[in-house]
Design a protein around this motif. Sequence first.
Motif, PDB file in Angstrom:
ATOM      1  N   UNK A 120       0.832  -1.210   0.000  1.00  0.00           N
ATOM      2  CA  UNK A 120       0.000   0.000   0.000  1.00  0.00           C
ATOM      3  C   UNK A 120       0.867   1.260   0.000  1.00  0.00           C
ATOM      4  N   UNK A 121       1.966   1.205   0.761  1.00  0.00           N
ATOM      5  CA  UNK A 121       2.862   2.354   0.845  1.00  0.00           C
ATOM      6  C   UNK A 121       3.561   2.585  -0.490  1.00  0.00           C
ATOM      7  N   UNK A 122       3.956   1.474  -1.121  1.00  0.00           N
ATOM      8  CA  UNK A 122       4.606   1.554  -2.430  1.00  0.00           C
ATOM      9  C   UNK A 122       3.636   2.170  -3.446  1.00  0.00           C
ATOM     10  N   UNK A 163       1.087   4.013  -2.817  1.00  0.00           N
ATOM     11  CA  UNK A 163       0.844   5.402  -2.437  1.00  0.00           C
ATOM     12  C   UNK A 163       1.955   6.307  -2.977  1.00  0.00           C
ATOM     13  N   UNK A 164       3.201   5.828  -2.881  1.00  0.00           N
ATOM     14  CA  UNK A 164       4.326   6.612  -3.390  1.00  0.00           C
ATOM     15  C   UNK A 164       4.189   6.805  -4.899  1.00  0.00           C
ATOM     16  N   UNK A 165       3.811   5.735  -5.614  1.00  0.00           N
ATOM     17  CA  UNK A 165       3.675   5.854  -7.066  1.00  0.00           C
ATOM     18  C   UNK A 165       2.530   6.801  -7.433  1.00  0.00           C
ATOM     19  N   UNK A 221       1.564   9.257  -5.660  1.00  0.00           N
ATOM     20  CA  UNK A 221       2.006  10.615  -5.343  1.00  0.00           C
ATOM     21  C   UNK A 221       2.784  11.201  -6.513  1.00  0.00           C
ATOM     22  N   UNK A 222       3.521  10.350  -7.221  1.00  0.00           N
ATOM     23  CA  UNK A 222       4.328  10.836  -8.332  1.00  0.00           C
ATOM     24  C   UNK A 222       3.498  10.980  -9.604  1.00  0.00           C
ATOM     25  N   UNK A 224      -8.269   8.358   0.410  1.00  0.00           N
ATOM     26  CA  UNK A 224      -7.259   9.336   0.810  1.00  0.00           C
ATOM     27  C   UNK A 224      -7.168  10.501  -0.178  1.00  0.00           C
ATOM     28  N   UNK A 225      -7.854  10.372  -1.319  1.00  0.00           N
ATOM     29  CA  UNK A 225      -7.815  11.439  -2.310  1.00  0.00           C
ATOM     30  C   UNK A 225      -6.702  11.254  -3.332  1.00  0.00           C
ATOM     31  N   UNK A 226      -6.066  10.062  -3.332  1.00  0.00           N
ATOM     32  CA  UNK A 226      -4.950   9.833  -4.248  1.00  0.00           C
ATOM     33  C   UNK A 226      -5.321   8.912  -5.404  1.00  0.00           C
ATOM     34  N   UNK A 239     -10.582  10.513  -8.408  1.00  0.00           N
ATOM     35  CA  UNK A 239     -11.042  11.759  -7.803  1.00  0.00           C
ATOM     36  C   UNK A 239     -12.531  11.961  -8.055  1.00  0.00           C
ATOM     37  N   UNK A 260      11.525   9.056  -6.582  1.00  0.00           N
ATOM     38  CA  UNK A 260      11.101  10.446  -6.542  1.00  0.00           C
ATOM     39  C   UNK A 260      11.999  11.353  -7.391  1.00  0.00           C
ATOM     40  N   UNK A 277       2.456  14.066   1.174  1.00  0.00           N
ATOM     41  CA  UNK A 277       2.205  13.788  -0.239  1.00  0.00           C
ATOM     42  C   UNK A 277       1.420  14.931  -0.847  1.00  0.00           C
ATOM     43  N   UNK A 278       0.383  15.392  -0.134  1.00  0.00           N
ATOM     44  CA  UNK A 278      -0.437  16.466  -0.679  1.00  0.00           C
ATOM     45  C   UNK A 278       0.318  17.786  -0.729  1.00  0.00           C
TER      46      UNK A 278
END
Lengths: 273, 311
Positions: A117-119, A121-123, A125-126, A210-212, A215, B27, B271-272
């Motif tokens: 899930x964290x991985x 989430x990071x992707x 985010x990018x 979480x909004x990621x 939308x 990143x 993140x946001x």
Amino acid sequence: MKGGTSLWVGGGLVGLAVLVGVLAPWIHLTDPVLAANLMNAEIPPGREFPFGTDAQGRDIYSRIVHGARISLTVGVISQIANTLIGVTLGLTAGYWGGWWDDLVSGLTNLMLAIPSLIFALAIMAILGPGLTSLLIALGLTSWSYSCRIARAQALSLKSQGYVQAARILGYGDLRIMFTQLLPNMLGPLIVIATLGMGGAILAEATLSFLGLGIRPPYPSWGSMLSEARDQITTAPWLSVFPGLAIFFTVLGLNLLGDGLRDILDPQSVARRT
Amino acid sequence: MLAVLVRRLLNVVPTIAAVVALVFLLFSVLPGSFISGMNEDGRTTIDPAVMERMRKEMGLDDPLAERFVKYLGRTAIGDLGTSFRTREPVTKLIADRLWPSLKLTFAAMLFAIAIGVPLGFVAALKQGSVLDTASMVGAISGLSLPKFWLGLMLMYLFALQLKWLPSFGYGDGGLRHLTLPAIALGVSPMALLARTTRAAVLDVLNADFVRTARSKGMGESRVVTWHVMRNALVLVVTTIGLQFGSLMGQAVVVEKLFSWPGVGSLLVDSVFQRDIPAVQGCILLIVFFFLAINTLIDLAYVLIDPRIRYG
């Protein structure tokens, strides 16, 4: 629960979800995105709106029906991607061994160390929110299970008589892998993919909440819950129905996976968790 | 014991190094930097001159290899960089959030163990009974529940309707504020533990040494405590370790829902706000926690099962 029961109940729930998703444009009452009407805002479940309406006056039932499409798309496509990656890496690593095996095993351990899930989430985010990003994020981050199974199976199968025979007959490596090894490991792989689909649907809902992920205004079950959270005191039904939809779909996949395991992968006591 | 510890640490170091590299590259190399993304999402518009200055200040214009080496060097000595947003060291931001995070994870795990393990144990001993069926239906349902939805429902029922507990926030950090988030987080590891314990106990109950113990006239309660429990424990402890380790990552959504000031909500907020150093720091901490717990679990094996003596 007996294997037969979970297979049928799970299959039924999954079948229902698929049916609802496929038929969405025909069984919805109003358009899930456009049919906003502030005159109808926050009407509790009743005759006209079976699951009630949200703050913009959109019919929750219609939005849930369309949400099934997003959840199932994410579940199916991300699991196809994970299975393809996992099987390709695991099968070749187990069969060829050597430095390639060391590399794949190292990569698998790395993937297992980062919570998926964290991985994802990071992707997200990018790449930013959206369906394509979700498919990439969830399709690339949980192949370690199918990889480990494919590798273990390839290791144990490659010394079997029929594989030796195929080699003597002059079959190439790829042909042996696809015609001799792969068909004999399909059972456990199908089980893992079914359970993984439930995991992917939960992950999509979590990221959208979480909004990621997806939308608003698009009707993902997770993003519906994220909007509903603020109105939980005035309109609790907004939070109830999308959650039930996620729960029953994932429960169906988990039961189906359990039931399939009893048929396809009967020896796996250690993996029975 | 010491040998096992050293061996495990030697195994963990390359994994940590790989994760650090991955978190950096993820990143830096993928398209769309955080700064260019600030304009793309349409929420804000930034003057190109300001963007240029920001890139310089944050060192984003340096060659990748140079930034990578710098990043590795800093991370190795425990410096996670400076937050883009608050201009504070990321280690300080995380340190402020660590205690609430640990408290939530421990509470959730305690809840999961206290209910899941006995439930699975009894279910296995009474295999096929109503209790067995009910607890396994409950377990698979628990695994299928979205944590944030369970949390939302608990919040609605116990905080908004019954008004027994506060609906969100950290408060004084006491049990009243901790209860609902810990249950929301603990239900799925509880369900998994119940299933694993049941499977492990059933497996051991069919083992030869259990039949031998019974046939030589050992009482059933002694068989269960002496043979079954101890042998089932290895698999149960493995599951506890894997679950516990990943719980800090799973807590992200629960922390966000309950406005719990942990590392997970810091991660989502960062993140946001496109605060890359903070995002990287949080991810590294979550992975480090997972690896640390699993190393401890490996040591626990040695205590539980004398047959396991790694080299």
